[in-house]
Each structure stands twice: as C-alpha cells, then as structure tokens.
Design a protein around this motif. Structure first.
Motif, PDB file in Angstrom:
ATOM      1  N   PHE A 152      37.532  39.378  39.078  1.00 12.34           N
ATOM      2  CA  PHE A 152      36.887  37.910  39.420  1.00 12.34           C
ATOM      3  C   PHE A 152      37.950  36.858  38.881  1.00 12.34           C
ATOM      4  N   LYS A 153      38.298  36.906  37.568  1.00  9.60           N
ATOM      5  CA  LYS A 153      39.239  35.883  36.996  1.00  9.60           C
ATOM      6  C   LYS A 153      40.706  35.868  37.959  1.00  9.60           C
ATOM      7  N   ALA A 154      40.908  37.202  38.222  1.00  6.67           N
ATOM      8  CA  ALA A 154      42.416  37.202  38.894  1.00  6.67           C
ATOM      9  C   ALA A 154      42.030  36.599  40.373  1.00  6.67           C
ATOM     10  N   VAL A 155      41.123  36.590  40.914  1.00  7.70           N
ATOM     11  CA  VAL A 155      41.041  36.295  42.249  1.00  7.70           C
ATOM     12  C   VAL A 155      40.870  34.831  42.243  1.00  7.70           C
ATOM     13  N   LEU A 156      39.891  34.475  41.097  1.00  7.12           N
ATOM     14  CA  LEU A 156      39.774  32.942  41.097  1.00  7.12           C
ATOM     15  C   LEU A 156      41.190  32.085  40.801  1.00  7.12           C
ATOM     16  N   LEU A 157      41.974  33.044  39.856  1.00  3.08           N
ATOM     17  CA  LEU A 157      43.454  32.509  39.753  1.00  3.08           C
ATOM     18  C   LEU A 157      44.199  32.314  40.943  1.00  3.08           C
ATOM     19  N   THR A 158      43.996  33.406  41.636  1.00  2.00           N
ATOM     20  CA  THR A 158      44.840  33.283  42.910  1.00  2.00           C
ATOM     21  C   THR A 158      44.513  32.416  43.975  1.00  2.00           C
ATOM     22  N   HIS A 159      43.257  32.242  44.065  1.00  2.00           N
ATOM     23  CA  HIS A 159      42.844  31.154  44.980  1.00  2.00           C
ATOM     24  C   HIS A 159      43.148  29.732  44.443  1.00  2.00           C
ATOM     25  N   LEU A 160      42.833  29.370  43.302  1.00  2.62           N
ATOM     26  CA  LEU A 160      43.005  28.078  42.772  1.00  2.62           C
ATOM     27  C   LEU A 160      44.415  27.618  42.428  1.00  2.62           C
ATOM     28  N   ILE A 213      46.781  41.647  37.423  1.00  2.00           N
ATOM     29  CA  ILE A 213      45.900  41.727  38.336  1.00  2.00           C
ATOM     30  C   ILE A 213      46.189  40.667  39.468  1.00  2.00           C
ATOM     31  N   THR A 214      46.541  39.464  38.903  1.00  4.49           N
ATOM     32  CA  THR A 214      46.958  38.173  39.802  1.00  4.49           C
ATOM     33  C   THR A 214      48.298  38.697  40.499  1.00  4.49           C
ATOM     34  N   ARG A 215      49.040  38.964  39.867  1.00  3.91           N
ATOM     35  CA  ARG A 215      50.424  39.410  40.515  1.00  3.91           C
ATOM     36  C   ARG A 215      50.331  40.327  41.581  1.00  3.91           C
ATOM     37  N   GLN A 216      49.361  41.646  41.276  1.00  7.62           N
ATOM     38  CA  GLN A 216      49.008  42.705  42.235  1.00  7.62           C
ATOM     39  C   GLN A 216      48.275  42.054  43.418  1.00  7.62           C
ATOM     40  N   ILE A 217      47.501  41.190  43.199  1.00  5.51           N
ATOM     41  CA  ILE A 217      46.753  40.566  44.431  1.00  5.51           C
ATOM     42  C   ILE A 217      47.943  39.803  45.259  1.00  5.51           C
ATOM     43  N   GLY A 218      48.645  39.141  44.514  1.00  8.59           N
ATOM     44  CA  GLY A 218      49.495  38.259  45.345  1.00  8.59           C
ATOM     45  C   GLY A 218      50.419  38.999  46.009  1.00  8.59           C
ATOM     46  N   LEU A 219      50.965  40.330  45.565  1.00 15.03           N
ATOM     47  CA  LEU A 219      51.685  41.028  46.272  1.00 15.03           C
ATOM     48  C   LEU A 219      51.043  41.614  47.480  1.00 15.03           C
TER      49      LEU A 219
END
Length: 120
Positions: free
Chosen positions: A65-73, A108-114
């Motif tokens: 959840f934190k990673a998705v929030l960080l990616t989104h914002l 996790i944010t980098r993985q979501i970004g990739l």
C-alpha cells in the motif's frame, strides 16, 4: 502388578472418553482397504497460538500500500505529506514514522515502476 494394570486400564478409559468427546462433535466413517469402518472426526481443533501468517500478510499488504501510494503521488509530494504529518500531534508523528519511505517500500516502488514502464 495389580497397580500397573489399574493404571493402564484408567489410561485406556481416559483415551476412550477423549475419543468419544471428539467424535460427538461430528464424524464420518472411512472405509479402510480391508473393509473396516473407522470413525474420523470432521472438525478440526482450533489452533491456539499467535497468527504469524496473518501478521506477515498484513505487514506485506501495508508495505505494498505504501509503495503504491509513493508511486502514485511521486517521491516529492509523498515526502511533503509525511513531513506535514511529522509536524503534528504525537499520533500524527507516529503515523509519519510508520509512513516514511523505508528501503523495502522503495524496492517495491521500483518494482511497481518497472512493471508500469513495461506496460507503457
């Protein structure tokens, strides 16, 4: 000798009573290879212990959840909002500490970004 037999007899009685109590909550008859019907309890006994699996799943979900929030914002907006929380009450400061961007969240944010880059 008589005392040993008495002890074994009482143990067998306790075992029979225990099995009877378990089977009284529900059972099914299983047929073994030799045709013998064996009653087996249908209900599992409740596990008593700390639910480590649930705790780990909750922690993993929170990190995602934190990673998705960080990616989104984005990192700048996310950092500003966490800093705003850090300037608040004690409860908000605790929330800021929990929501800070730790190394696991960044990974996790980098993985979501990739994954998002691959979809584009």
């Amino acid at each position: 000798m008589a005392d040993a037999n008495y002890v074994r007899f009482n143990k067998r009685l306790r075992d029979i009573d225990s099995k009877h109590r378990k089977l009284s909550r529900g059972y099914v008859q299983l047929v073994e290879r030799d045709g013998l019907l064996v009653p087996v309890s249908t209900r599992r006994t409740a596990r008593r212990g700390f639910p480590f699996r649930g705790l780990l799943l909750t922690l993993a979900g929170f990190l995602v959840f934190k990673a998705v929030l960080l990616t989104h914002l984005g990192p700048i907006t996310y950092g500003e909002r966490v800093e705003k929380l850090a300037g608040g009450t004690t409860l908000e400061q605790a929330g800021a500490w929990v929501m800070r961007a730790d190394p696991i969240t960044m990974w996790i944010t980098r993985q979501i970004g990739l994954q998002l880059d691959a979809l584009s």
